[in-house]
Design a protein around this motif. Structure first.
Motif, PDB file in Angstrom:
ATOM      1  N   LEU A 262       0.826  -1.211   0.000  1.00 11.56           N
ATOM      2  CA  LEU A 262       0.000   0.000   0.000  1.00 11.56           C
ATOM      3  C   LEU A 262       0.863   1.266   0.000  1.00 11.56           C
ATOM      4  O   LEU A 262       0.653   2.191  -0.796  1.00 11.56           O
ATOM      5  CB  LEU A 262      -0.899  -0.029   1.254  1.00 11.56           C
ATOM      6  CG  LEU A 262      -1.677   1.233   1.601  1.00 11.56           C
ATOM      7  CD1 LEU A 262      -2.743   1.501   0.552  1.00 11.56           C
ATOM      8  CD2 LEU A 262      -2.326   1.080   2.981  1.00 11.56           C
ATOM      9  N   ASP A 263       1.841   1.316   0.901  1.00 11.63           N
ATOM     10  CA  ASP A 263       2.688   2.510   1.007  1.00 11.63           C
ATOM     11  C   ASP A 263       3.597   2.650  -0.208  1.00 11.63           C
ATOM     12  O   ASP A 263       3.862   3.752  -0.673  1.00 11.63           O
ATOM     13  CB  ASP A 263       3.534   2.453   2.286  1.00 11.63           C
ATOM     14  CG  ASP A 263       2.659   2.463   3.534  1.00 11.63           C
ATOM     15  OD1 ASP A 263       1.632   3.162   3.527  1.00 11.63           O
ATOM     16  OD2 ASP A 263       2.984   1.750   4.496  1.00 11.63           O
ATOM     17  N   VAL A 264       4.102   1.515  -0.695  1.00 13.71           N
ATOM     18  CA  VAL A 264       4.996   1.568  -1.853  1.00 13.71           C
ATOM     19  C   VAL A 264       4.223   2.097  -3.067  1.00 13.71           C
ATOM     20  O   VAL A 264       4.712   2.942  -3.815  1.00 13.71           O
ATOM     21  CB  VAL A 264       5.604   0.175  -2.147  1.00 13.71           C
ATOM     22  CG1 VAL A 264       6.502   0.220  -3.370  1.00 13.71           C
ATOM     23  CG2 VAL A 264       6.371  -0.332  -0.924  1.00 13.71           C
ATOM     24  N   LEU A 265       3.002   1.637  -3.239  1.00 11.65           N
ATOM     25  CA  LEU A 265       2.195   2.096  -4.373  1.00 11.65           C
ATOM     26  C   LEU A 265       1.915   3.588  -4.266  1.00 11.65           C
ATOM     27  O   LEU A 265       2.054   4.339  -5.226  1.00 11.65           O
ATOM     28  CB  LEU A 265       0.858   1.338  -4.419  1.00 11.65           C
ATOM     29  CG  LEU A 265       0.939  -0.143  -4.787  1.00 11.65           C
ATOM     30  CD1 LEU A 265      -0.417  -0.809  -4.575  1.00 11.65           C
ATOM     31  CD2 LEU A 265       1.409  -0.318  -6.236  1.00 11.65           C
ATOM     32  N   ARG A 266       1.527   4.025  -3.085  1.00 10.28           N
ATOM     33  CA  ARG A 266       1.138   5.431  -2.917  1.00 10.28           C
ATOM     34  C   ARG A 266       2.347   6.357  -2.920  1.00 10.28           C
ATOM     35  O   ARG A 266       2.331   7.412  -3.549  1.00 10.28           O
ATOM     36  CB  ARG A 266       0.343   5.608  -1.611  1.00 10.28           C
ATOM     37  CG  ARG A 266      -1.038   4.945  -1.657  1.00 10.28           C
ATOM     38  CD  ARG A 266      -1.788   5.111  -0.332  1.00 10.28           C
ATOM     39  NE  ARG A 266      -1.914   6.518   0.036  1.00 10.28           N
ATOM     40  CZ  ARG A 266      -2.915   7.303  -0.351  1.00 10.28           C
ATOM     41  NH1 ARG A 266      -3.892   6.819  -1.080  1.00 10.28           N
ATOM     42  NH2 ARG A 266      -2.948   8.571   0.018  1.00 10.28           N
ATOM     43  N   GLN A 267       3.428   5.954  -2.241  1.00 14.16           N
ATOM     44  CA  GLN A 267       4.555   6.874  -2.068  1.00 14.16           C
ATOM     45  C   GLN A 267       5.635   6.711  -3.133  1.00 14.16           C
ATOM     46  O   GLN A 267       6.133   7.695  -3.656  1.00 14.16           O
ATOM     47  CB  GLN A 267       5.150   6.693  -0.660  1.00 14.16           C
ATOM     48  CG  GLN A 267       4.175   7.171   0.417  1.00 14.16           C
ATOM     49  CD  GLN A 267       4.440   6.564   1.782  1.00 14.16           C
ATOM     50  OE1 GLN A 267       5.521   6.049   2.027  1.00 14.16           O
ATOM     51  NE2 GLN A 267       3.473   6.618   2.662  1.00 14.16           N
ATOM     52  N   GLN A 268       5.999   5.451  -3.422  1.00 14.18           N
ATOM     53  CA  GLN A 268       7.070   5.235  -4.400  1.00 14.18           C
ATOM     54  C   GLN A 268       6.540   5.368  -5.825  1.00 14.18           C
ATOM     55  O   GLN A 268       7.147   5.993  -6.671  1.00 14.18           O
ATOM     56  CB  GLN A 268       7.626   3.818  -4.244  1.00 14.18           C
ATOM     57  CG  GLN A 268       9.039   3.672  -3.778  1.00 14.18           C
ATOM     58  CD  GLN A 268       9.284   4.160  -2.375  1.00 14.18           C
ATOM     59  OE1 GLN A 268      10.038   5.078  -2.236  1.00 14.18           O
ATOM     60  NE2 GLN A 268       8.685   3.562  -1.355  1.00 14.18           N
ATOM     61  N   ALA A 269       5.394   4.723  -6.069  1.00 12.23           N
ATOM     62  CA  ALA A 269       4.872   4.699  -7.441  1.00 12.23           C
ATOM     63  C   ALA A 269       3.936   5.877  -7.717  1.00 12.23           C
ATOM     64  O   ALA A 269       3.511   6.077  -8.855  1.00 12.23           O
ATOM     65  CB  ALA A 269       4.155   3.367  -7.695  1.00 12.23           C
ATOM     66  N   GLY A 270       3.591   6.620  -6.686  1.00 11.52           N
ATOM     67  CA  GLY A 270       2.737   7.801  -6.884  1.00 11.52           C
ATOM     68  C   GLY A 270       1.303   7.472  -7.264  1.00 11.52           C
ATOM     69  O   GLY A 270       0.588   8.318  -7.803  1.00 11.52           O
ATOM     70  N   LEU A 271       0.875   6.247  -6.972  1.00  9.44           N
ATOM     71  CA  LEU A 271      -0.501   5.855  -7.314  1.00  9.44           C
ATOM     72  C   LEU A 271      -1.362   5.936  -6.059  1.00  9.44           C
ATOM     73  O   LEU A 271      -1.391   5.010  -5.246  1.00  9.44           O
ATOM     74  CB  LEU A 271      -0.519   4.439  -7.895  1.00  9.44           C
ATOM     75  CG  LEU A 271       0.245   4.263  -9.214  1.00  9.44           C
ATOM     76  CD1 LEU A 271       0.208   2.799  -9.650  1.00  9.44           C
ATOM     77  CD2 LEU A 271      -0.345   5.149 -10.299  1.00  9.44           C
TER      78      LEU A 271
END
Ligand code: FES
Ligand code: FES
Lengths: 284, 163
Positions: free
Chosen positions: B29-38
């Motif tokens: 969840l965090d990787v998608l929102r923060q790293q991938a900007g989704l």
């Protein structure tokens, strides 16, 4: 927001051999499967820091295999896999029912039966079914493989006989015929709820007497229990009001429910008794 | 003692191959929102109860709040951003618009993914199937009836377009 991951590591071994080696070399290391329990504990700040060994991709721990004596279910088998397995639907329907009643689709796709056992929640849904089916666990470590009856696995709240470095690799269910199964989970809501009481029963009749019977319950003791005294009261009897009352008395003496935020001890005891009565009346 | 570390993993995210760096135990969840900007994938409960964070992981519905980044390795991931094709909304999204299946919208990405997952496996669901498939998704606004209507409407649209 996610918690700090300082002091945590999750390593991904390429094979079961390597995974067992990692667990043997670091006695504090713990196995990690689908994450549906451990990630909740991590987020809540309740997960012990240290090294976790990612078992998720290990094909050796997946799959369901049949032999004439037993059906073996890999520890990484998910609830969705269980729901889709014809052999389980045919011969071990209580396990399929329990899988259906555990969480929603997303949880069922990721939660594993081995994880459900090792998490050792007294409220887990699949363990009562496993007890009723006389399941045997296959445990593996670098020292080898051993088999233990599931009845001997849990010893106290969240305590089990897994040795350091040992994982559950397979669950073996002996094949059986002529039994009538019963399962009922009582919770606040039908789906996605933690049970207040979970009851699994199975009975083999010979004419109108009980040839053999298994009764197991979740959420009424520090760990999932088999009601061996109620079982022995019933063996060899015919099912009538007197036998049912005696079985209820035995059951009440061998469970130890508590008051907690989900329910009260008294309610749980009442429900456990009522479910036993319903199970036995269905079997008459 | 292991220390703070990150790993680089490659996955296919909404049809694009890409590499991401994060701690192996970080929540997807965090990787998608923060790293991938989704940021279409939402956090509701953070503990597997609400389904707001649902994604499709290797073709199966998963709660990204309970998925460690390590499980994204070589995976195919679809988030709500990958459901429409360009400006063409998916039939499920159109049905939600038409039937008023979304109010505040926090639960909507997860519910749309759960509905897409259901209709892929069960093209002609009964209302019971819809309710069972959405049992892991909580909505605090709609009272669910319009959500169920939306999913059944999406199913009609999909059947019509296949016919
Ligand atoms: S945020 Fe993941 S299930 Fe609620
Ligand atoms: S629309 Fe607001 S939570 Fe569902």
């Amino acid at each position: 927001m996610s918690t700090s991951l300082d002091g945590f590591d999750l390593v991904t071994p390429a094979s079961l051999e390597e995974a067992l080696g990692l667990l043997a070399s670091d006695p504090a290391a713990r196995p990690f499967a689908g994450g549906t329990d451990l990630m909740v504990q991590l987020e809540a700040g309740r997960l012990r820091a240290g090294r976790y060994v990612n078992l998720w991709d290990l094909a050796e721990l997946r799959g369901i295999t049949e032999s004439p004596e037993s059906v073996a279910v890999g520890a990484l088998t998910t609830y969705t896999d269980i729901r889709n397995a014809d052999v389980l639907a045919r011969e071990y329907p209580l396990l399929v029912r329990a899988a259906e009643e555990t969480g929603g689709t997303a949880t069922q796709n990721r939660g594993t039966i081995g994880g459900n056992i090792a998490n050792a929640s007294p409220a887990a849904d699949t363990p009562p079914a496993l007890l009723v089916y006389d399941a045997e666990l296959e445990l593996r470590s670098t020292a080898g493989t051993r088999r233990v009856p599931y009845t001997a696995f849990h010893t106290a709240y969240k305590q089990m006989i897994l040795a350091p470095g040992e994982i559950i690799s397979r669950i073996r269910l002996p094949r059986r015929t002529g039994w009538l199964d019963y399962y009922r989970k009582v919770g606040p809501r039908r789906a996605q709820a933690i049970s207040k009481v979970c009851f699994a029963g199975s009975i083999a009749m010979s004419g109108d007497t009980v040839a053999d019977v298994r009764i197991a319950l979740g959420s009424v003791a520090p760990f999932v229990v088999r009601a061996v005294q109620a079982e022995s009261v019933l063996r060899g009897k015919s099912i009538n009001d007197e036998a049912i009352a005696a079985a209820e008395r035995a059951l009440r003496s061998e469970v130890a429910p508590i008051d907690d935020l989900r329910s009260t001890a008294e309610y749980r005891l009442r429900v456990a008794s009522n479910l036993l009565r319903e199970f036995l009346s269905h079997s008459q | 003692m292991p220390d703070r570390r990150s790993v680089r993993l490659t996955c296919t995210l909404n049809g694009r191959r890409l590499s991401l760096d994060a701690h192996p135990m970080a929540r997807l969840l965090d990787v998608l929102r923060q790293q991938a900007g989704l940021t279409g994938t939402k956090e509701g409960c953070g503990e597997g109860e609400c389904g707001a964070c649902s994604v499709l992981l290797n073709g199966r519905l998963a709660n990204s709040c309970l998925t460690p980044f390590a499980h994204a390795d070589r995976a195919t991931i679809v988030t709500i951003e990958g459901i429409a094709s360009g400006d063409d909304l998916h039939a499920v999204q159109e049905a939600f618009l038409e039937c008023g299946g979304a109010q505040c919208g926090i639960c909507t990405p997860g519910i749309v993914l759960a509905a897409v997952d259901l209709l892929e496996r069960t093209p002609h669901p009964t209302e019971h199937d819809v309710r069972a498939a959405l049992a892991g998704n909580l909505c605090r606004c709609t009272g669910y009836m319009r959500i169920f209507d939306s999913v059944l409407e999406a199913c009609r649209r999909l059947s019509a377009s296949r016919a």
